[in-house]
Design a protein around this motif. Structure first.
Motif, short mmCIF file in Angstrom:
data_model
loop_
_atom_site.label_atom_id
_atom_site.label_comp_id
_atom_site.label_asym_id
_atom_site.label_seq_id
_atom_site.Cartn_x
_atom_site.Cartn_y
_atom_site.Cartn_z
N UNK A 1 0.80 -1.22 0.00
CA UNK A 1 0.00 0.00 0.00
C UNK A 1 0.84 1.28 0.00
N UNK A 2 1.98 1.26 0.65
CA UNK A 2 2.83 2.45 0.73
C UNK A 2 4.26 2.07 0.38
N UNK A 3 5.05 3.02 -0.09
CA UNK A 3 6.45 2.72 -0.33
C UNK A 3 7.20 2.73 1.00
N UNK A 4 8.29 1.99 1.03
CA UNK A 4 9.10 1.96 2.25
C UNK A 4 9.64 3.35 2.57
N UNK A 5 10.06 4.07 1.53
CA UNK A 5 10.59 5.42 1.75
C UNK A 5 9.58 6.34 2.39
N UNK B 1 14.63 5.51 1.97
CA UNK B 1 14.86 4.07 1.84
C UNK B 1 16.32 3.76 1.51
N UNK B 2 17.19 4.72 1.74
CA UNK B 2 18.62 4.52 1.55
C UNK B 2 19.34 4.77 2.86
N UNK B 3 20.32 3.93 3.15
CA UNK B 3 21.19 4.14 4.31
C UNK B 3 22.59 4.43 3.78
N UNK B 4 23.17 5.51 4.30
CA UNK B 4 24.46 5.99 3.80
C UNK B 4 25.59 5.66 4.76
N UNK B 5 26.74 5.39 4.19
CA UNK B 5 27.99 5.32 4.95
C UNK B 5 28.61 6.71 4.87
N UNK C 1 13.12 -0.65 11.18
CA UNK C 1 12.04 -1.65 11.16
C UNK C 1 11.14 -1.52 12.38
N UNK C 2 11.75 -1.38 13.55
CA UNK C 2 10.99 -1.30 14.79
C UNK C 2 10.15 -0.02 14.86
N UNK D 1 5.79 -4.29 9.07
CA UNK D 1 7.18 -4.71 9.23
C UNK D 1 7.86 -4.65 7.88
N UNK D 2 8.88 -3.82 7.76
CA UNK D 2 9.62 -3.67 6.52
C UNK D 2 10.60 -4.83 6.35
N UNK D 3 10.54 -5.47 5.19
CA UNK D 3 11.43 -6.59 4.91
C UNK D 3 12.62 -6.10 4.09
N UNK D 4 13.84 -6.39 4.53
CA UNK D 4 15.02 -5.90 3.82
C UNK D 4 15.13 -6.43 2.40
N UNK D 5 15.51 -5.55 1.51
CA UNK D 5 15.89 -5.94 0.15
C UNK D 5 17.38 -6.27 0.13
N UNK D 6 18.11 -5.62 1.03
CA UNK D 6 19.56 -5.84 1.13
C UNK D 6 19.80 -7.22 1.76
#
Length: 301
Positions: free
Chosen positions: A230-234, A258-262, A279-280, A289-294
């Motif tokens: 229904x919604x994007x993770x971002x 929806x991006x995590x940066x170093x 996620x929490x 509950x967001x499921x990782x694509x990574x």
């Protein structure tokens, strides 16, 4: 350090090779053993050697969509970075490509031919093997739509040609995930006969859209979470107020949530803890509950 070559080959077998520089996040420890085959025969030799030594096998493509543990990866890591061959069939409009071929380069190649169908690939920092395994996609297109077949290295060391229908494709997944079946090459069916200038323009538009909306100023692994229905993770992460949230040197991008940066010197564990925090927090706010694509590789206990 080069200790030897794989049996019956000239392919170097290396010990304790850092994987951080081989991933787009630039984090993670070392591979216990590492090879980068240049031919299918060498890849088969690597697979056979690992089996004889009872070592687990990890396949590394472009290093995107991966989070490698700071503790490294046990067993043998096989890099497909040298499997970059490409063959175009001008009569059928089919492209046959090695597993290590970069997706952006493939998109540009097809555009130069005036062949439509892979424009969406241009901004994805992955390679063909990973795209086939995870059904990579963007801008409304995905691997499953154009893939004809793939050559797979089976657990018994033999090669098999499988059709796209046999791969059980769904959103960002296939039945190749979490198996010991490895993609060696893929054949794509495109639409030839178009004006190359038009296909190039469409390809460039996709790239420009990604550059405008996604962060490229710091190392990252691409989209971290799959989009719920229904919604994007971002959107969910942004509405939870997590843009810019940081653990150590790992940060939720302020440009695209929806991006995590170093941000420089981040550890894999910091990225891992940030993933779990997101996620929490999203689950507490939205009951989703967001499921990782990574894909997590190695020990994160």
């Amino acid at each position: 350090m080069n200790l030897a070559c794989l049996p019956q080959t000239q392919c170097p077998l290396q010990h304790h090779v850092s994987l951080a520089e081989l991933t787009t996040l630039n984090v993670g420890g070392s591979a216990e053993w590492f090879v980068a085959p240049r031919t299918v025969a060498e890849l088969q030799a690597a697979y056979t050697w690992a089996q004889e030594e009872a070592l687990p096998i990890t396949v590394l493509g472009a290093g995107s969509n991966l989070l490698v543990s700071d503790r490294g990866v046990a067993g043998l890591v096989i890099s497909t970075k040298h499997l970059r061959y490409l063959k175009s069939d001008l009569e059928t409009g089919q492209l046959t490509v090695g597993a290590g071929y970069p997706l952006p380069k493939l998109a540009h190649y097809a555009a130069k031919l005036g062949w439509r169908g892979l424009e969406w690939m241009v901004g994805i920092p992955g390679s063909v093997g990973g795209a086939v395994v995870m059904n990579a996609g963007a801008h409304g297109g995905c691997t499953a739509e154009r893939l004809v077949s793939a050559v797979i290295l089976e657990p018994d060391g033999t090669l098999a040609v499988v059709s796209a229908r046999e791969l059980g494709y769904a959103y960002r997944t296939s039945n190749l995930q979490d198996t010991q079946r490895f993609v060696l090459q893929a054949t794509w069916q495109l639409e030839p006969g178009y004006d190359p200038a038009q296909v190039k323009a469409a390809t460039q538009k996709h790239l420009s859209d990604r550059l405008r909306s996604q962060p490229y100023d710091f190392p990252n692994c691409g989209s971290v979470f799959r989009n719920p229905q229904e919604r994007t993770a971002g959107w969910l992460i942004e509405q939870t107020g997590l843009k810019g949230y940081q653990i150590g040197r790992a940060q939720v991008s302020e440009k695209h949530a929806n991006f995590i940066l170093n941000c420089g010197g981040a550890t894999a564990m910091e990225v891992y803890h940030l993933i779990r925090h997101v996620q929490t927090a999203v689950a507490d706010r939205w009951s989703v509950w967001l499921h990782p694509e990574v894909k997590l590789i190695g020990d994160f206990a």
